[in-house]
Design a protein around this motif. Structure first.
Motif, PDB file in Angstrom:
ATOM      1  N   SER A 117     -31.330 115.799  12.981  1.00 30.86           N
ATOM      2  CA  SER A 117     -32.414 115.955  13.971  1.00 30.86           C
ATOM      3  C   SER A 117     -32.844 117.411  14.104  1.00 30.86           C
ATOM      4  O   SER A 117     -33.866 117.698  14.722  1.00 30.86           O
ATOM      5  N   GLY A 118     -32.047 118.334  13.537  1.00 33.96           N
ATOM      6  CA  GLY A 118     -32.335 119.767  13.743  1.00 33.96           C
ATOM      7  C   GLY A 118     -32.020 120.168  15.175  1.00 33.96           C
ATOM      8  O   GLY A 118     -32.694 121.010  15.734  1.00 33.96           O
ATOM      9  N   HIS A 119     -30.980 119.536  15.755  1.00 38.99           N
ATOM     10  CA  HIS A 119     -30.555 119.798  17.140  1.00 38.99           C
ATOM     11  C   HIS A 119     -31.711 119.580  18.116  1.00 38.99           C
ATOM     12  O   HIS A 119     -31.886 120.338  19.067  1.00 38.99           O
ATOM     13  N   ASN A 120     -32.483 118.542  17.863  1.00 37.77           N
ATOM     14  CA  ASN A 120     -33.671 118.272  18.678  1.00 37.77           C
ATOM     15  C   ASN A 120     -33.290 117.779  20.076  1.00 37.77           C
ATOM     16  O   ASN A 120     -32.490 116.846  20.225  1.00 37.77           O
ATOM     17  N   GLN A 121     -33.869 118.392  21.100  1.00 36.47           N
ATOM     18  CA  GLN A 121     -33.551 118.087  22.496  1.00 36.47           C
ATOM     19  C   GLN A 121     -33.997 116.690  22.909  1.00 36.47           C
ATOM     20  O   GLN A 121     -33.291 115.984  23.626  1.00 36.47           O
ATOM     21  N   GLU A 122     -35.189 116.293  22.478  1.00 35.79           N
ATOM     22  CA  GLU A 122     -35.702 114.974  22.859  1.00 35.79           C
ATOM     23  C   GLU A 122     -34.824 113.866  22.262  1.00 35.79           C
ATOM     24  O   GLU A 122     -34.552 112.866  22.914  1.00 35.79           O
ATOM     25  N   ASP A 123     -34.384 114.080  21.020  1.00 39.67           N
ATOM     26  CA  ASP A 123     -33.505 113.090  20.386  1.00 39.67           C
ATOM     27  C   ASP A 123     -32.180 113.001  21.152  1.00 39.67           C
ATOM     28  O   ASP A 123     -31.671 111.909  21.427  1.00 39.67           O
ATOM     29  N   ALA A 124     -31.641 114.177  21.536  1.00 37.60           N
ATOM     30  CA  ALA A 124     -30.382 114.189  22.298  1.00 37.60           C
ATOM     31  C   ALA A 124     -30.579 113.489  23.640  1.00 37.60           C
ATOM     32  O   ALA A 124     -29.700 112.741  24.097  1.00 37.60           O
ATOM     33  N   PHE A 125     -31.732 113.706  24.258  1.00 36.50           N
ATOM     34  CA  PHE A 125     -31.998 113.067  25.553  1.00 36.50           C
ATOM     35  C   PHE A 125     -32.037 111.539  25.410  1.00 36.50           C
ATOM     36  O   PHE A 125     -31.413 110.812  26.198  1.00 36.50           O
ATOM     37  N   ILE A 126     -32.737 111.047  24.382  1.00 34.52           N
ATOM     38  CA  ILE A 126     -32.821 109.580  24.209  1.00 34.52           C
ATOM     39  C   ILE A 126     -31.430 109.017  23.910  1.00 34.52           C
ATOM     40  O   ILE A 126     -31.042 107.967  24.439  1.00 34.52           O
ATOM     41  N   MET A 127     -30.660 109.721  23.095  1.00 32.07           N
ATOM     42  CA  MET A 127     -29.288 109.264  22.819  1.00 32.07           C
ATOM     43  C   MET A 127     -28.489 109.196  24.118  1.00 32.07           C
ATOM     44  O   MET A 127     -27.756 108.230  24.375  1.00 32.07           O
ATOM     45  N   ALA A 128     -28.667 110.197  24.961  1.00 36.04           N
ATOM     46  CA  ALA A 128     -27.942 110.227  26.238  1.00 36.04           C
ATOM     47  C   ALA A 128     -28.380 109.074  27.139  1.00 36.04           C
ATOM     48  O   ALA A 128     -27.538 108.424  27.776  1.00 36.04           O
ATOM     49  N   VAL A 129     -29.673 108.810  27.188  1.00 40.47           N
ATOM     50  CA  VAL A 129     -30.164 107.701  28.024  1.00 40.47           C
ATOM     51  C   VAL A 129     -29.566 106.374  27.538  1.00 40.47           C
ATOM     52  O   VAL A 129     -29.118 105.544  28.341  1.00 40.47           O
ATOM     53  N   LEU A 130     -29.524 106.200  26.222  1.00 42.44           N
ATOM     54  CA  LEU A 130     -28.967 104.944  25.685  1.00 42.44           C
ATOM     55  C   LEU A 130     -27.479 104.832  26.019  1.00 42.44           C
ATOM     56  O   LEU A 130     -26.990 103.766  26.385  1.00 42.44           O
ATOM     57  N   ARG A 131     -26.763 105.951  25.905  1.00 39.81           N
ATOM     58  CA  ARG A 131     -25.332 105.918  26.275  1.00 39.81           C
ATOM     59  C   ARG A 131     -25.174 105.618  27.769  1.00 39.81           C
ATOM     60  O   ARG A 131     -24.247 104.912  28.173  1.00 39.81           O
ATOM     61  N   ALA A 132     -26.075 106.165  28.564  1.00 40.62           N
ATOM     62  CA  ALA A 132     -25.988 105.927  30.013  1.00 40.62           C
ATOM     63  C   ALA A 132     -26.243 104.451  30.335  1.00 40.62           C
ATOM     64  O   ALA A 132     -25.686 103.911  31.285  1.00 40.62           O
ATOM     65  N   CYS A 133     -27.077 103.804  29.540  1.00 44.71           N
ATOM     66  CA  CYS A 133     -27.384 102.383  29.772  1.00 44.71           C
ATOM     67  C   CYS A 133     -26.265 101.464  29.263  1.00 44.71           C
ATOM     68  O   CYS A 133     -26.142 100.327  29.699  1.00 44.71           O
ATOM     69  N   ALA A 134     -25.476 101.961  28.299  1.00 47.40           N
ATOM     70  CA  ALA A 134     -24.523 101.091  27.605  1.00 47.40           C
ATOM     71  C   ALA A 134     -23.222 100.895  28.383  1.00 47.40           C
ATOM     72  O   ALA A 134     -22.753 101.791  29.079  1.00 47.40           O
ATOM     73  N   ASP A 135     -22.636  99.710  28.205  1.00 45.77           N
ATOM     74  CA  ASP A 135     -21.302  99.456  28.759  1.00 45.77           C
ATOM     75  C   ASP A 135     -20.239  99.951  27.788  1.00 45.77           C
ATOM     76  O   ASP A 135     -19.121 100.258  28.187  1.00 45.77           O
ATOM     77  N   ALA A 136     -20.591  99.970  26.502  1.00 47.16           N
ATOM     78  CA  ALA A 136     -19.654 100.481  25.490  1.00 47.16           C
ATOM     79  C   ALA A 136     -20.446 101.122  24.361  1.00 47.16           C
ATOM     80  O   ALA A 136     -21.573 100.715  24.084  1.00 47.16           O
ATOM     81  N   VAL A 137     -19.837 102.138  23.735  1.00 49.50           N
ATOM     82  CA  VAL A 137     -20.413 102.752  22.533  1.00 49.50           C
ATOM     83  C   VAL A 137     -19.415 102.524  21.411  1.00 49.50           C
ATOM     84  O   VAL A 137     -18.215 102.761  21.586  1.00 49.50           O
ATOM     85  N   PHE A 188     -27.395 107.524  37.853  1.00 49.21           N
ATOM     86  CA  PHE A 188     -28.062 106.337  37.302  1.00 49.21           C
ATOM     87  C   PHE A 188     -27.080 105.193  37.117  1.00 49.21           C
ATOM     88  O   PHE A 188     -27.362 104.041  37.476  1.00 49.21           O
ATOM     89  N   ARG A 189     -25.897 105.485  36.561  1.00 51.31           N
ATOM     90  CA  ARG A 189     -24.935 104.398  36.303  1.00 51.31           C
ATOM     91  C   ARG A 189     -24.474 103.753  37.611  1.00 51.31           C
ATOM     92  O   ARG A 189     -24.291 102.538  37.676  1.00 51.31           O
ATOM     93  N   LYS A 190     -24.293 104.579  38.646  1.00 49.20           N
ATOM     94  CA  LYS A 190     -23.896 104.003  39.943  1.00 49.20           C
ATOM     95  C   LYS A 190     -25.017 103.109  40.463  1.00 49.20           C
ATOM     96  O   LYS A 190     -24.785 101.982  40.891  1.00 49.20           O
ATOM     97  N   GLN A 191     -26.237 103.631  40.379  1.00 50.42           N
ATOM     98  CA  GLN A 191     -27.408 102.898  40.869  1.00 50.42           C
ATOM     99  C   GLN A 191     -27.599 101.588  40.088  1.00 50.42           C
ATOM    100  O   GLN A 191     -27.992 100.575  40.644  1.00 50.42           O
ATOM    101  N   ALA A 192     -27.293 101.618  38.794  1.00 40.60           N
ATOM    102  CA  ALA A 192     -27.481 100.435  37.951  1.00 40.60           C
ATOM    103  C   ALA A 192     -26.315  99.445  38.093  1.00 40.60           C
ATOM    104  O   ALA A 192     -26.321  98.385  37.457  1.00 40.60           O
ATOM    105  N   GLY A 193     -25.318  99.812  38.893  1.00 40.37           N
ATOM    106  CA  GLY A 193     -24.197  98.892  39.135  1.00 40.37           C
ATOM    107  C   GLY A 193     -23.203  98.818  37.995  1.00 40.37           C
ATOM    108  O   GLY A 193     -22.493  97.817  37.843  1.00 40.37           O
ATOM    109  N   LYS A 194     -23.141  99.873  37.174  1.00 42.44           N
ATOM    110  CA  LYS A 194     -22.172  99.881  36.070  1.00 42.44           C
ATOM    111  C   LYS A 194     -20.754  99.961  36.631  1.00 42.44           C
ATOM    112  O   LYS A 194     -20.524 100.643  37.639  1.00 42.44           O
ATOM    113  N   ILE A 195     -19.816  99.314  35.954  1.00 43.77           N
ATOM    114  CA  ILE A 195     -18.459  99.285  36.495  1.00 43.77           C
ATOM    115  C   ILE A 195     -17.707 100.597  36.281  1.00 43.77           C
ATOM    116  O   ILE A 195     -16.708 100.858  36.921  1.00 43.77           O
ATOM    117  N   SER A 196     -18.195 101.433  35.362  1.00 41.72           N
ATOM    118  CA  SER A 196     -17.529 102.725  35.130  1.00 41.72           C
ATOM    119  C   SER A 196     -18.574 103.828  34.990  1.00 41.72           C
ATOM    120  O   SER A 196     -19.736 103.555  34.698  1.00 41.72           O
TER     121      SER A 196
END
Ligand SMILES: NC(=O)c1ccc[n+]([C@@H]2O[C@H](COP(=O)([O-])OP(=O)(O)OC[C@H]3O[C@@H](n4cnc5c(N)ncnc54)[C@H](OP(=O)(O)O)[C@@H]3O)[C@@H](O)[C@H]2O)c1
Length: 289
Positions: free
Chosen positions: A67-87, A118-126
């Motif tokens: 990605s060339g250390h691209n910030q937007e790519d890192a942000f989307i990866m982070a959002v997806l991890r935040a949404c996920a129950d497991a990676v 966000f995870r607390k608000q979304a009701g994630k268990i962890s």
């Protein structure tokens, strides 16, 4: 950083999912289908214009170089991890990222607190997704700091032989949670998914590769959505094709090719990165049900 949605915004104004800040930065909201009898599986890769996901050079083989250390790519990866129950990641991807933990804050530290909110608000268990490392042969370095974390839960999936190898190396009481599944070296995606759904309550699984592990999931048509960043560089596959694409060793004939439905296109106009979201398959229930 700035993400602009070019096509296919997914917005649910009456019930927004992401926090205000995350929605603004993502330039839209996110929503995923409901998990039924198995986890919904989304995957996330960054590739070059010529389809390469790893330089395969020691110390320079991760997604950040692609990605060339691209910030937007890192942000989307982070959002997806935040949404996920497991990676989930394969052993080689794990080995190539010493000291890393697969959380949102690890790839976008500036918003670590926002992702927790966000995870607390979304009701994630962890507070963080379960980190799942897959290694049929049991080659995992259990001295890695991931296995000493208290806030981040982790799990190694392996075979009987893999577990025996780990016990031989680390003693009878392993310093990590290791679960054994059927198979000689190779685990079946269906077995992994059943375990994660029934024993760990995983509804949304983020598959972060690498290509070898993803190929098995693609072959069995277990991938429900693909988040693909296209990074504007050309690097070449090499004369023997040693640099993989995200589908790794997968080889489908034309009549079995997996066509995708385009869900959204976003871009980082300044850097020229594209963020594509595809639905490669129709929703599919496990074969044995
Ligand atoms: N650009 C990107 O977005 C991106 C994303 C992810 C990874 N990568 C890069 O891709 C490279 C690694 O990819 P890779 O394809 O070589 O490796 P990988 O898929 O990460 O790991 C391969 C290993 O995982 C285990 N494994 C895979 N499938 C398995 C199955 N069905 N059952 C049991 N074990 C299984 C095996 O471990 P054992 O040999 O121990 O059995 C196998 O050797 C790294 O350079 C990484 O940084 C790039």
């Amino acid at each position: 950083m700035q993400i602009t949605t070019l096509y296919g915004e997914v917005v649910i104004p009456s019930a927004p999912y992401l926090t205000n800040l995350l929605r603004t930065m993502y330039d839209g909201d996110l929503c995923f289908g409901e998990a039924l009898k198995r986890p919904m599986v989304i995957c996330n890769f960054v590739q070059t214009l010529d389809g390469i996901v790893s330089f395969k050079i020691p110390g320079k083989s991760g997604g950040a170089e692609i990605s060339g250390h691209n910030q937007e790519d890192a942000f989307i990866m982070a959002v997806l991890r935040a949404c996920a129950d497991a990676v989930m990641i394969g052993e080689e991807t794990f080995r190539n990222a010493p000291g890393h933990v697969w959380t949102a804050g690890a790839v976008f530290p500036a918003l670590a607190d926002e992702f927790r909110t966000f995870r607390k608000q979304a009701g994630k268990i962890s507070l963080h997704p379960l980190n799942v490392i897959v290694s049929g042969r049991g080659h995992v370095d259990l001295n890695q700091s991931l296995f000493r974390q208290t806030e981040i839960k982790s799990l190694v999936l392996t075979t009987q032989q893999g577990a025996a190898r780990l016990r031989q190396q680390y003693g009878a009481t392993l310093p990590a949670t290791v679960r054994v599944l059927p198979g000689n070296d190779v685990l079946a995606p269906a077995d992994m998914m059943t375990l994660l759904r029934t024993e760990y309550g995983i509804q949304l699984l983020l598959h972060e590769g690498g290509p070898s592990l993803l190929a098995a999931f693609l072959e069995q048509r277990w991938i429900d959505e693909l988040f693909l960043t296209v990074s504007p560089q050309i690097v070449g596959r090499g004369p023997t094709g040693e640099r993989p694409s995200f589908s790794g060793p997968l080889k489908l004939p034309p009549e079995q090719a997996q066509w995708g439905k385009l869900l959204s296109v976003k871009c980082a106009a300044k850097s020229g990165h594209l963020f594509l979201r595809y639905q490669p398959n129709e929703w599919r229930e496990p074969q044995d049900e």
